[in-house]
Design a protein around this motif. Structure first.
Motif, short mmCIF file in Angstrom:
data_model
loop_
_atom_site.label_atom_id
_atom_site.label_comp_id
_atom_site.label_asym_id
_atom_site.label_seq_id
_atom_site.Cartn_x
_atom_site.Cartn_y
_atom_site.Cartn_z
N GLU A 177 -5.48 -2.01 10.51
CA GLU A 177 -6.26 -3.04 9.80
C GLU A 177 -6.73 -2.54 8.44
O GLU A 177 -6.66 -3.26 7.44
N THR A 178 -7.21 -1.29 8.41
CA THR A 178 -7.75 -0.74 7.15
C THR A 178 -6.72 0.12 6.42
O THR A 178 -6.92 0.45 5.24
N LEU A 179 -5.64 0.52 7.14
CA LEU A 179 -4.62 1.43 6.60
C LEU A 179 -5.22 2.77 6.16
O LEU A 179 -4.75 3.41 5.21
N GLN A 180 -6.26 3.19 6.89
CA GLN A 180 -6.91 4.48 6.64
C GLN A 180 -6.56 5.47 7.75
O GLN A 180 -6.40 5.09 8.91
N CYS A 181 -6.44 6.75 7.37
CA CYS A 181 -6.20 7.79 8.35
C CYS A 181 -7.48 8.07 9.12
O CYS A 181 -8.53 8.33 8.51
N ILE A 182 -7.43 8.01 10.45
CA ILE A 182 -8.63 8.20 11.26
C ILE A 182 -8.61 9.50 12.07
O ILE A 182 -9.63 9.89 12.63
N GLN A 183 -7.46 10.18 12.11
CA GLN A 183 -7.39 11.47 12.82
C GLN A 183 -6.11 12.20 12.41
O GLN A 183 -5.07 11.58 12.16
N THR A 184 -6.19 13.52 12.34
CA THR A 184 -5.02 14.35 12.08
C THR A 184 -4.86 15.33 13.24
O THR A 184 -5.80 16.07 13.57
N ALA A 237 0.84 -1.20 0.00
CA ALA A 237 0.00 0.00 0.00
C ALA A 237 0.88 1.25 0.00
O ALA A 237 2.09 1.18 0.24
N SER A 238 0.24 2.38 -0.28
CA SER A 238 0.87 3.68 -0.16
C SER A 238 -0.11 4.60 0.55
O SER A 238 -1.20 4.85 0.04
N LEU A 239 0.25 5.06 1.74
CA LEU A 239 -0.66 5.89 2.55
C LEU A 239 -0.42 7.36 2.23
O LEU A 239 0.69 7.87 2.40
N LYS A 240 -1.47 8.01 1.76
CA LYS A 240 -1.37 9.41 1.35
C LYS A 240 -2.10 10.31 2.34
O LYS A 240 -3.07 9.91 2.97
N GLY A 241 -1.63 11.54 2.48
CA GLY A 241 -2.29 12.50 3.36
C GLY A 241 -1.35 13.63 3.77
O GLY A 241 -1.73 14.80 3.73
N HIS A 242 -0.15 13.29 4.17
CA HIS A 242 0.82 14.33 4.52
C HIS A 242 1.23 15.11 3.27
O HIS A 242 1.36 14.54 2.18
#
Length: 422
Positions: free
Chosen positions: A303-310, A269-274
């Motif tokens: 588990e989901t590799l989703q961002c849940i808070q910033t 995966a590649s986690l995007k957001g920053h």
């Protein structure tokens, strides 16, 4: 030579003679000595501050340790000789505050916030009479065991794979060095062709982040793998549940999954957001926490590799994040350390902010009291340049690496049980 140069050369600390018909020069402190430049011997003026009273008229004395170098902990509570070879640290001045030492009615007030530059160069001729610190640290919580010399630039990563008798250090001089833990000698130098941005170990594996790649070595069977995909420098790495996470210069967090059957790492995966580089990663409570140059911390569900808070409370780069019990601790270039705690909704909120105004070349050692969330300073480690890598080792050992390329090995001394409120 004129020894009576008035206010240009000397000054009277107490505003005049103490009487008794003695030579008034005995009450004057040498101005050249104050500047660290006096080369007269004997000098007719004081090469010390006047003694400090302890309240009953007697001079106080500062605590100090000897100059014997590597000698382990001399205050009790820790181990003595170890396997890291002859130390080159030590020095006096490990006390927790200012004090005086001297004889014959004279004393020296030591500035414990400044290390003597002449002592660093090995040229200080004043010894215990010097008013500056002759030690790389103050505090009773640790002692310097030895120094490892070899890197030419910033030490950016330190790791010790499990089951190994070697310490590995990475640097922006584009090398990884292997050190023998028994002798403290460098036994191998690996040229990578790119600056090392970070380094970690997990089991027998050693992971090194360089521009556009993560290098992986199995220290037991010498297997080597190159993982591509990052854009720019790799600043942070962490492993959890057979997954390798890499924080990169473009703000992405790349994920690889280890395939046991094929004995390799596969892109996951590649986690995007920053929006800017990710420089710190930590895992805790089934969450991944990422600190970034965009001044934020992102919380990711593993588990989901989703961002849940910033988290946006920091106002500068978030250099490090740490999970401690049920708290998240973050450190930023905004000169604050923040402690975060989960509310009933599960979101993290700041419960305590600790400000720090010290120079960047000082490492502060704290003990964190759980009940009242209080940072109690246990000591300071001084460095020629800022420390870029800190790593714990086996037992009570820990390591620091600074901007000059120097690696230091320290022995951590646990707090007495009677003083612990955790």
């Amino acid at each position: 030579m004129d020894f009576d140069g008035g206010n240009k050369r000397v000054y009277n600390r107490l505003g005049g003679s103490t009487g008794g018909g003695g030579d008034s020069r005995n009450q004057k402190v040498c101005f050249q000595w104050q500047a660290g430049k006096c080369n007269r011997y004997p000098c007719p003026f004081l090469h010390s501050e006047l003694p400090t009273s302890n309240g009953n008229g007697a001079p106080s004395k500062r605590p100090y340790s000897d100059n014997s170098g590597f000698s382990g902990n001399r205050r009790g509570g820790g181990s003595g000789f170890n396997t890291w070879g002859p130390g080159r640290g030590g020095g006096r001045g490990r006390g927790g505050g200012r004090g005086a030492v001297g004889g014959g009615g004279r004393g020296v007030v030591v500035n414990v916030e400044k290390v003597c530059t002449y002592w660093i160069q090995g040229t200080c001729s004043y010894g215990d009479r010097c008013k500056f610190l002759h030690s790389w640290s103050i505090g009773d919580g640790f002692s310097l065991l030895t120094q490892l010399e070899g890197h030419k630039k910033v030490v950016s990563g330190i790791a010790m794979p499990s089951g190994s008798d070697k310490l590995y250090t990475g640097s922006t001089d584009e090398t990884v060095r292997a050190w023998d833990c028994q002798s403290g000698q460098c036994i191998a130098v690996i040229n990578l062709g790119g600056e090392v941005g970070c380094m970690i170990s997990e089991g027998p594996w050693l992971f090194v982040g360089i521009p556009n790649f993560v290098k992986a070595w199995n220290t037991q069977n010498s297997m080597e793998i190159s993982l591509d995909g990052p854009v720019g420098q790799v600043y942070a790495l962490v492993v959890i549940n057979d997954m390798l996470f890499a924080g990169t210069q473009d703000g992405a967090i790349l994920v690889w999954k280890f395939n046991v059957a094929a004995n390799c790492f596969e892109p996951a995966a590649s986690l995007k957001g920053h929006t800017r580089g990710v420089v710190s990663l930590v895992v805790g409570a089934n969450r991944l926490y990422s600190g970034s140059m965009d001044n934020t911390i992102r919380v990711w569900n593993l588990e989901t590799l989703q961002c849940i808070q910033t988290l946006t409370e920091h106002t500068s780069v978030v250099m490090s994040v740490l999970c401690w019990d049920q708290f998240l601790i973050s450190c930023s270039l905004d000169k604050t350390v923040k402690v975060w705690f989960a509310t009933e909704t599960g979101n993290l909120e700041v419960t305590y902010t600790h400000p720090e105004e010290h120079e960047k070349n000082i490492v502060l050692i704290f003990s964190l009291t759980f009940l009242v969330l209080r940072f109690a300073e246990r000591g300071k480690i001084f460095n020629k340049q800022e420390v870029r890598a800190i790593q714990t080792g086996p037992g009570s050992i820990f390591f620091t690496g600074d901007g000059t390329g120097q690696v230091r090995v320290w022995n951590w001394i646990s707090e007495p049980a009677a003083n612990s409120t955790q």
